[in-house]
Design an enzyme around this catalytic site. Sequence first.
Site, short mmCIF file in Angstrom:
data_model
loop_
_atom_site.label_atom_id
_atom_site.label_comp_id
_atom_site.label_asym_id
_atom_site.label_seq_id
_atom_site.Cartn_x
_atom_site.Cartn_y
_atom_site.Cartn_z
NE ARG A 113 -7.48 -7.93 -28.74
CZ ARG A 113 -8.57 -8.12 -28.02
NH1 ARG A 113 -8.47 -8.47 -26.76
NH2 ARG A 113 -9.76 -7.96 -28.54
CD GLU A 152 -12.21 -13.10 -29.05
OE1 GLU A 152 -11.75 -12.10 -29.61
OE2 GLU A 152 -13.43 -13.22 -28.76
CB CYS A 162 4.45 -17.98 -42.31
SG CYS A 162 3.95 -17.59 -40.62
CD GLU A 309 -14.08 -12.56 -24.09
OE1 GLU A 309 -14.52 -11.64 -24.81
OE2 GLU A 309 -12.88 -12.89 -24.08
CD GLU A 357 -11.51 -4.59 -25.25
OE1 GLU A 357 -10.94 -4.91 -24.19
OE2 GLU A 357 -11.67 -5.38 -26.21
CG HIS A 360 -16.79 -4.17 -24.05
ND1 HIS A 360 -17.46 -5.02 -23.20
CD2 HIS A 360 -16.71 -4.83 -25.24
CE1 HIS A 360 -17.75 -6.15 -23.86
NE2 HIS A 360 -17.31 -6.05 -25.09
C1 GLA Z 1 -13.05 -10.32 -27.34
C2 GLA Z 1 -11.81 -10.46 -26.48
C3 GLA Z 1 -11.86 -9.63 -25.25
C4 GLA Z 1 -12.48 -8.30 -25.51
C5 GLA Z 1 -13.85 -8.48 -26.08
C6 GLA Z 1 -14.61 -7.20 -26.32
O1 GLA Z 1 -13.95 -11.31 -27.19
O2 GLA Z 1 -11.54 -11.79 -26.15
O3 GLA Z 1 -10.52 -9.50 -24.80
O4 GLA Z 1 -11.69 -7.60 -26.39
O5 GLA Z 1 -13.72 -9.12 -27.32
O6 GLA Z 1 -15.86 -7.44 -26.90
ZN ZN Z 2 4.76 -15.59 -39.88
#
Ligand code: GLA
Ligand code: ZN
Length: 671
Positions: A113, A152, A162, A309, A357, A360
């Site tokens: 991602r 994030e 770029c 989070e 995850e 998690h």
């Molecule tokens: C990040 C992401 C989440 C997940 C958590 C796991 O903060 O935003 O999508 O992947 O980490 O800790």
């Molecule tokens: Zn680029």
Amino acid sequence: MPTTVWNHNKIAYGGDYNPEQWPEETWAEDMRLLKLAHIDTLTLNVFSWAMLQPSEEEYNFEKLDKIMDLARSNDMKVCLATSTAAHPAWMARKYPEILRTSFHGIKRKFGARHNSCPNSAIYRKYSVKLAETLAERYKGYDNIIAWHISNEYGGECYCENCEKAFRVWLKKRYQTIGNLNRAWNTAFWGHTFYDWEEIVLPDARSEHIDEDRTVAQAISLDYRRFNSDSILDCFRLEYDAVKKHTPELPVTTNLMGAYKPLDYMKWGKYMDFISWDNYPSMEDSVSQIAFHHDLMRGVGEGKPFILMEQTPSQQNWQPFNALKRPGVMRLWSYQAVAHGSDGVLFFQMKRSIGSCEKYHGAVIAHAGHENTRVFREVAALGEELKALGDEILGSTGTAKTALIMDWENWWAVDYSSGPNVSLKYQKEIMAYYSALHKHNIPVDIISEDADLSQYELVIAPVLYMTRPGVDERIRTFVQQGGTFVTTYFSGYVDESDLVILGGYPGKLRDILGVWVEESDSLPDYKKNRFCYQGQDYEAGILCDLMVLEGAECLASYQEDFYADTPVITRHSFGEGKAYYVGTHSEASFYENFMADICKQQQIEPAAHVPDGVEAVKRVRGAQEYLFLLNHGDTSADITITEAGKDLLAEKDYQKGDTLTLPAKGVAILKN
Ligand code: GLA
Ligand code: ZN
């Protein structure tokens, strides 16, 4: 109702929920469990782009419609994400230009991602279109309380898009190639550019030795600014898209604390409120966690933020993913609130069955029922937060002390070739922050560009880069009675990393009353020493050799050829004082030094508490909330100095009473 960052009448409780990864038949049971845990806020749709847009022409909102209805019919507030942090595979196949290129020049394929080039016109077109379509479709849902753009944001890209965009960005900044050549000091090593097209990105193929080391600081610095701006543009484009249909809804994206690649101080100006993800490792100190919360509040210029989070128990991506011990999740949740959060949100509501995850932590475990330790702790905290109602919401901090932490300065310090590889900006910031935190002195974290007038004490460790206006603001602040503290390796360069000639610390020299003639660079195993107020401390990393120009000497070196020359000085300047610390020392020095200065300036801690207890205050008008957080492993007795009611235990305390806080316990005293 007190105003908070969004339309919620209590501390928001909930977090990331991904029902699209599960059969619909399971959703009702999820809702039963989440309600049992007093969850009231869901972050939805974080990674659903591939589901929402099966092809270039087609959108499909069937499942999201059902999920939105599920949330609404269960009285859940929704923080709605735009899903643009992971583009669909078909898009990468059809338009490979949306894929990033790494620092080493490797063109990425579809996968993972955060893999979209921020300067890809196709990525921008389709991410904005999705955001706008979502806003138009769901604007009628009055339970949506915020937009959560992407997820994030981070990383960097070195692709051809770029590179082209970098040239455009540079033209805007410098206007002429002559200005650019001057700013980049291209006469060095024959780097003169005659045409903008000659400019390439600074990476492993061009100016860099490795990711952290460059031979062309000014170029790498501009790339950092450019990359942060490019990604910020993606955020801003989606921001504008959702605002078209939902102008009243606040917009955020989840930040990551002291995340170096993005200049969050600049980002904060474009976000309606700050939210962030707190994932400390078990080794992180209490002050490190506190620092990140204060930093995030600082990015939002002091306004409340949202803890978007945290894990209810363990993480999956650290080398060792210890369980949060009983009580720690609650303690760290209140720590976030104490430092300014108006929400306690988790990643994640439910453990997934596959991919990275699945182990998690989550509110709903793989066991699938409520009879787990984690569920019980989550539910108990949920009940407490419900009982708190709208208390605390919207209240802010009380700091008279500011610590400057500036991203451009951070990049410049860490890119510097010499004088010492152990010199790290974050380390120096933490040395001062931890000392203040230990004494429970409230601190605001601000950038170089911030207004200083509301503070009594401003600390700027390693203020290496002094951009235009910085010295003037500090000069006025000290002249008008403020106390300023700075350190070695300060005042050296301007915004292009060009040395300010005439002697260090450049434009800060008259304020500090010292001239730094030379600076000795010591390996980690070698220390000098100095005596400050009767105690001996070590001096390391850099040892400045100074000539006093009006300042008085508070401590001198004890060893080497510069023994008996000043290491710590104080200069009376106008109505105020400017301190200079010419070296890096040990924690006990910073603790004593900060305690002295705070005492002299009558800067009070939030409360006087035993070691291991953190005290933090939030205020709203005359209303004060004093948070007492016992991070220790034994109970602590606290003598109450101001009468108040502990909102959690529903118990009144008078002045002189003793409040006994169990290990990992929390009290919130309302005056
Ligand atoms: C990040 C992401 C989440 C997940 C958590 C796991 O903060 O935003 O999508 O992947 O980490 O800790
Ligand atoms: Zn680029």
